[in-house]
Design a protein around this motif. Structure first.
Motif, PDB file in Angstrom:
ATOM      1  N   VAL A 151     -38.298 -16.148  26.568  1.00  0.00           N
ATOM      2  CA  VAL A 151     -39.177 -15.398  25.666  1.00  0.00           C
ATOM      3  C   VAL A 151     -38.722 -13.955  25.503  1.00  0.00           C
ATOM      4  CG1 VAL A 151     -41.220 -16.845  25.970  1.00  0.00           C
ATOM      5  CG2 VAL A 151     -40.850 -14.919  27.488  1.00  0.00           C
ATOM      6  N   GLU A 152     -38.135 -13.376  26.540  1.00  0.00           N
ATOM      7  CA  GLU A 152     -37.614 -12.018  26.422  1.00  0.00           C
ATOM      8  C   GLU A 152     -36.428 -11.984  25.463  1.00  0.00           C
ATOM      9  OE1 GLU A 152     -37.444  -9.568  30.179  1.00  0.00           O
ATOM     10  OE2 GLU A 152     -37.767 -11.573  31.022  1.00  0.00           O
TER      11      GLU A 152
ATOM     12  N   MET B   6     -27.481  -9.626  27.317  1.00  0.00           N
ATOM     13  CA  MET B   6     -28.834  -9.500  27.855  1.00  0.00           C
ATOM     14  C   MET B   6     -28.984 -10.224  29.185  1.00  0.00           C
ATOM     15  SD  MET B   6     -31.644  -9.918  24.872  1.00  0.00           S
ATOM     16  CE  MET B   6     -30.687 -10.864  23.704  1.00  0.00           C
ATOM     17  N   ALA B   7     -28.312 -11.347  29.309  1.00  0.00           N
ATOM     18  CA  ALA B   7     -28.504 -12.213  30.467  1.00  0.00           C
ATOM     19  C   ALA B   7     -27.558 -11.884  31.620  1.00  0.00           C
ATOM     20  CB  ALA B   7     -28.347 -13.674  30.053  1.00  0.00           C
ATOM     21  N   GLN B   8     -27.013 -10.685  31.628  1.00  0.00           N
ATOM     22  CA  GLN B   8     -26.221 -10.277  32.785  1.00  0.00           C
ATOM     23  C   GLN B   8     -27.113 -10.221  34.017  1.00  0.00           C
ATOM     24  OE1 GLN B   8     -24.340  -6.675  31.448  1.00  0.00           O
ATOM     25  NE2 GLN B   8     -22.624  -7.780  30.565  1.00  0.00           N
TER      26      GLN B   8
ATOM     27  N   GLU C  27     -36.264  -9.883  22.001  1.00  0.00           N
ATOM     28  CA  GLU C  27     -35.194  -8.910  21.781  1.00  0.00           C
ATOM     29  C   GLU C  27     -34.380  -9.231  20.528  1.00  0.00           C
ATOM     30  OE1 GLU C  27     -33.100  -5.476  22.484  1.00  0.00           O
ATOM     31  OE2 GLU C  27     -34.827  -6.166  23.649  1.00  0.00           O
ATOM     32  N   LEU C  28     -34.096 -10.509  20.304  1.00  0.00           N
ATOM     33  CA  LEU C  28     -33.328 -10.916  19.127  1.00  0.00           C
ATOM     34  C   LEU C  28     -34.194 -10.991  17.871  1.00  0.00           C
ATOM     35  CD1 LEU C  28     -31.082 -13.788  20.546  1.00  0.00           C
ATOM     36  CD2 LEU C  28     -30.444 -11.419  20.097  1.00  0.00           C
ATOM     37  N   ARG C  29     -35.507 -10.976  18.072  1.00  0.00           N
ATOM     38  CA  ARG C  29     -36.463 -11.128  16.966  1.00  0.00           C
ATOM     39  C   ARG C  29     -36.234 -12.445  16.227  1.00  0.00           C
ATOM     40  NH1 ARG C  29     -37.689  -5.119  14.730  1.00  0.00           N
ATOM     41  NH2 ARG C  29     -37.868  -4.189  16.776  1.00  0.00           N
TER      42      ARG C  29
ATOM     43  N   SER D  78     -40.312 -21.589  28.126  1.00  0.00           N
ATOM     44  CA  SER D  78     -40.420 -20.183  27.745  1.00  0.00           C
ATOM     45  C   SER D  78     -40.090 -19.214  28.868  1.00  0.00           C
ATOM     46  CB  SER D  78     -41.824 -19.885  27.216  1.00  0.00           C
ATOM     47  OG  SER D  78     -42.033 -20.628  26.040  1.00  0.00           O
ATOM     48  N   VAL D  79     -40.321 -19.631  30.107  1.00  0.00           N
ATOM     49  CA  VAL D  79     -40.076 -18.728  31.239  1.00  0.00           C
ATOM     50  C   VAL D  79     -38.822 -19.069  32.023  1.00  0.00           C
ATOM     51  CG1 VAL D  79     -42.500 -18.076  31.483  1.00  0.00           C
ATOM     52  CG2 VAL D  79     -41.622 -20.048  32.736  1.00  0.00           C
TER      53      VAL D  79
END
Length: 118
Positions: free
Chosen positions: A63-64, A55-57, A68-70, A31-32
């Motif tokens: 988990v984030e 997002m991963a730039q 964000e994507l729900r 998760s982290v």
């Protein structure tokens, strides 16, 4: 009791997003785990993959991305596996860095004492 967004998610959509797959390699992602994009999105990519790469730039936890994507973490891990297999992301495990740079126990004790004194 109110229903969470995940309870309202259409199971058919989740099936489509993952291509019918139900699990990813649990040893690769936790998760982290921090996800980092290694390339920009390309035309024709799945929309969820595009969102993840954007997002991963900066290093972003699994988990984030899920929040964000729900989407459920399990679904996100499947999507991340796709990106990892194609070399579009790298995975960093913060636990490795944490072991290398542990704070001095004496400093932690002093911080604890100071917090108790507040």
């Amino acid at each position: 009791m109110t229903r969470r967004a995940i309870d309202r998610e259409d199971p058919d959509r989740l099936y489509t997003v993952t291509g019918g797959r139900t699990s990813a390699d649990e040893k690769t992602f936790d998760s982290v785990s921090l996800i980092v994009s290694e390339c920009a999105p390309t035309p024709g990519m799945q929309s969820e993959h595009i969102k993840i790469l954007r997002m991963a730039q900066r290093p972003t936890a699994v988990v984030e991305i899920s929040a964000e994507l729900r989407l459920p973490v399990s679904v996100v891990k499947i999507l991340l596996r796709d990106l990892l297999d194609t070399g579009r992301i790298t995975v960093r495990h913060p636990s490795i860095a944490a072991h290398a740079e542990r704070p001095d126990p004496e400093i932690l004790r002093q911080v604890l004492v100071a917090l108790h004194n507040l």
